[in-house]
Design a protein around this motif. Structure first.
Motif, PDB file in Angstrom:
ATOM      1  N   TYR A  51      12.602   1.589  -0.710  1.00  0.00           N
ATOM      2  CA  TYR A  51      11.498   1.541  -1.678  1.00  0.00           C
ATOM      3  C   TYR A  51      11.152   2.938  -2.144  1.00  0.00           C
ATOM      4  O   TYR A  51      11.525   3.928  -1.521  1.00  0.00           O
ATOM      5  N   THR A  52      10.434   3.000  -3.248  1.00  0.00           N
ATOM      6  CA  THR A  52       9.902   4.270  -3.735  1.00  0.00           C
ATOM      7  C   THR A  52       8.408   4.249  -3.617  1.00  0.00           C
ATOM      8  O   THR A  52       7.794   3.199  -3.559  1.00  0.00           O
ATOM      9  N   ARG A  58      10.497   1.448 -10.297  1.00  0.00           N
ATOM     10  CA  ARG A  58      10.243   1.770  -8.893  1.00  0.00           C
ATOM     11  C   ARG A  58       9.678   0.565  -8.175  1.00  0.00           C
ATOM     12  O   ARG A  58       9.213  -0.372  -8.787  1.00  0.00           O
ATOM     13  N   GLY A  59       9.715   0.593  -6.865  1.00  0.00           N
ATOM     14  CA  GLY A  59       9.180  -0.508  -6.064  1.00  0.00           C
ATOM     15  C   GLY A  59      10.046  -0.748  -4.855  1.00  0.00           C
ATOM     16  O   GLY A  59      10.827   0.110  -4.440  1.00  0.00           O
ATOM     17  N   LEU A  60       9.934  -1.931  -4.274  1.00  0.00           N
ATOM     18  CA  LEU A  60      10.778  -2.338  -3.159  1.00  0.00           C
ATOM     19  C   LEU A  60      12.100  -2.809  -3.763  1.00  0.00           C
ATOM     20  O   LEU A  60      12.168  -3.852  -4.405  1.00  0.00           O
ATOM     21  N   LEU A  61      13.139  -2.013  -3.578  1.00  0.00           N
ATOM     22  CA  LEU A  61      14.387  -2.235  -4.309  1.00  0.00           C
ATOM     23  C   LEU A  61      15.512  -2.818  -3.474  1.00  0.00           C
ATOM     24  O   LEU A  61      16.470  -3.361  -4.009  1.00  0.00           O
ATOM     25  N   THR A 110       0.818  -1.221   0.000  1.00  0.00           N
ATOM     26  CA  THR A 110       0.000   0.000   0.000  1.00  0.00           C
ATOM     27  C   THR A 110       0.846   1.264   0.000  1.00  0.00           C
ATOM     28  O   THR A 110       0.344   2.328  -0.342  1.00  0.00           O
ATOM     29  N   ILE A 111       2.124   1.155   0.349  1.00  0.00           N
ATOM     30  CA  ILE A 111       2.973   2.348   0.365  1.00  0.00           C
ATOM     31  C   ILE A 111       4.093   2.301  -0.677  1.00  0.00           C
ATOM     32  O   ILE A 111       4.775   3.299  -0.891  1.00  0.00           O
ATOM     33  N   VAL A 112       4.279   1.167  -1.324  1.00  0.00           N
ATOM     34  CA  VAL A 112       5.319   1.035  -2.356  1.00  0.00           C
ATOM     35  C   VAL A 112       4.721   1.388  -3.714  1.00  0.00           C
ATOM     36  O   VAL A 112       3.647   0.912  -4.065  1.00  0.00           O
TER      37      VAL A 112
END
Length: 126
Positions: free
Chosen positions: A125-126, A104-107, A96-98
């Motif tokens: 993450y972004t 982009r995303g959880l990197l 819900t926050i990524v």
């Protein structure tokens, strides 16, 4: 790259360019996929899938207590009890926050240097 429109002919340039790029790009993509499939394992090595069923994993970290943490681009962090565990549990759900789009995303994912004594898990993450 900017587009300059001058009359009716310029309006047709963009669709023709897109078709031309697709005509050149698609066969090249097929070639790259078949080349990647044709790569064989070097002598002395064995190819084996250990953790399966993951969608776009971006980071893997091994805990001193044997657990394996896997970050997925969508924002899920899964944890396996060991490398032989076939059923991971969701450690954190950050979807819900990524912002999971394009690059982009959880990197990234990192465990505290004194983990599990200091039970901190850091994510990028972004």
């Amino acid at each position: 790259m900017g587009w300059v429109r001058r009359g009716l002919g310029a309006a047709l340039t963009r669709p023709i360019l897109v078709v031309a790029l697709l005509a050149v790009g698609l066969p090249l993509l097929d070639h790259l996929e078949s080349s990647a499939a044709a790569v064989s394992t070097q002598a002395g090595f064995i190819e084996e899938s250990v953790l399966t069923g993951l969608i776009e994993p971006t980071a893997v970290r091994f805990s001193p207590d044997g657990r394996v943490f896997v970050a997925q681009k969508s924002g899920l962090v899964r944890v396996y009890a060991s490398l032989s565990d076939a059923t991971p549990t969701v450690f954190a759900d950050l979807r819900t926050i990524v912002h999971n789009f394009w690059d982009r995303g959880l990197l990234g994912l990192e465990l505290h240097p004194d983990f599990p004594t200091t039970p901190y898990v850091y994510v990028l993450y972004t």
